[in-house]
Enzyme design. Structure first.
Site, PDB file in Angstrom:
ATOM      1  N   ARG A  11       0.770  -1.316  -0.148  1.00  0.00           N
ATOM      2  CA  ARG A  11       0.129   0.047  -0.090  1.00  0.00           C
ATOM      3  C   ARG A  11       0.918   1.296  -0.038  1.00  0.00           C
ATOM      4  NH1 ARG A  11      -1.591   4.099   2.636  1.00  0.00           N
ATOM      5  NH2 ARG A  11      -0.549   3.323   4.655  1.00  0.00           N
ATOM      6  N   GLU A  71      -0.506  25.111  -1.867  1.00  0.00           N
ATOM      7  CA  GLU A  71      -0.243  25.204  -3.542  1.00  0.00           C
ATOM      8  C   GLU A  71      -0.839  24.004  -4.098  1.00  0.00           C
ATOM      9  OE1 GLU A  71      -1.008  26.682  -6.766  1.00  0.00           O
ATOM     10  OE2 GLU A  71      -0.075  27.956  -5.564  1.00  0.00           O
ATOM     11  N   TYR A  88     -19.418  29.323 -15.622  1.00  0.00           N
ATOM     12  CA  TYR A  88     -19.063  29.958 -14.350  1.00  0.00           C
ATOM     13  C   TYR A  88     -20.329  29.611 -13.284  1.00  0.00           C
ATOM     14  CZ  TYR A  88     -18.998  33.586 -10.619  1.00  0.00           C
ATOM     15  OH  TYR A  88     -18.929  34.190  -9.281  1.00  0.00           O
ATOM     16  N   ASP A  97     -11.568  31.150  -5.128  1.00  0.00           N
ATOM     17  CA  ASP A  97     -11.004  32.143  -4.736  1.00  0.00           C
ATOM     18  C   ASP A  97     -10.611  31.874  -2.939  1.00  0.00           C
ATOM     19  OD1 ASP A  97     -11.693  33.565  -6.654  1.00  0.00           O
ATOM     20  OD2 ASP A  97     -13.336  34.565  -5.607  1.00  0.00           O
ATOM     21  N   TRP A 119      15.470  39.882  10.422  1.00  0.00           N
ATOM     22  CA  TRP A 119      15.565  41.066  11.509  1.00  0.00           C
ATOM     23  C   TRP A 119      16.400  40.444  12.628  1.00  0.00           C
ATOM     24  CZ3 TRP A 119      13.745  46.123  11.648  1.00  0.00           C
ATOM     25  CH2 TRP A 119      13.965  46.605  12.702  1.00  0.00           C
TER      26      TRP A 119
END
Length: 124
Positions: A11, A71, A88, A97, A119
């Site tokens: 598997r 992503e 659409y 979105d 920093w």
């Protein structure tokens, strides 16, 4: 009861094969994924140079890994939505979105991680 199929090591091998196919599909079909992988070619060495401690290096590298994970998930959402139809629809647009917003936040995490380590190294 689990679904029938391969178990154990077999598997894991099949899952690994499908994962590699997923990376290949993302590379082939998703420009944003390719851009982020190329960004990693610069940011990984920068993380290893910029991070002074093991924890800082891990922090920077994990922020990049998070970006790729988000992503890939966004690309999966977009692919599934496009499979349903290219016309659409308000909910399809909303899903895309929201996925895009998740990628944006992951990019913010990368920027904040690198900026905070830089920093601490150069300004303090």
């Amino acid at each position: 009861m689990g679904k029938p199929g391969h178990t154990g090591l077999r598997r894991i091998l099949f899952a690994s094969k499908f994962s590699m196919q997923g990376f290949a599909h993302a590379w082939r079909h998703e420009q944003a994924f390719r851009q982020e992988v190329l960004l990693l070619l610069v940011m990984v060495p920068l993380a290893l140079w910029l991070g002074q401690t093991l924890y800082e290096k891990i922090f920077l590298l994990l922020s990049l890994l998070l970006l790729l994970i988000v992503e890939l998930l966004n690309s999966a959402i977009e692919t599934a939505i496009d499979r349903i139809g290219l016309d659409y629809h308000e909910l399809s647009g909303r899903a895309k979105d929201i996925g895009s917003a998740a990628v944006f936040l992951a990019l913010v995490v990368v920027v904040v991680a690198y900026a905070s380590v830089a920093w601490s190294q150069f300004m303090v």
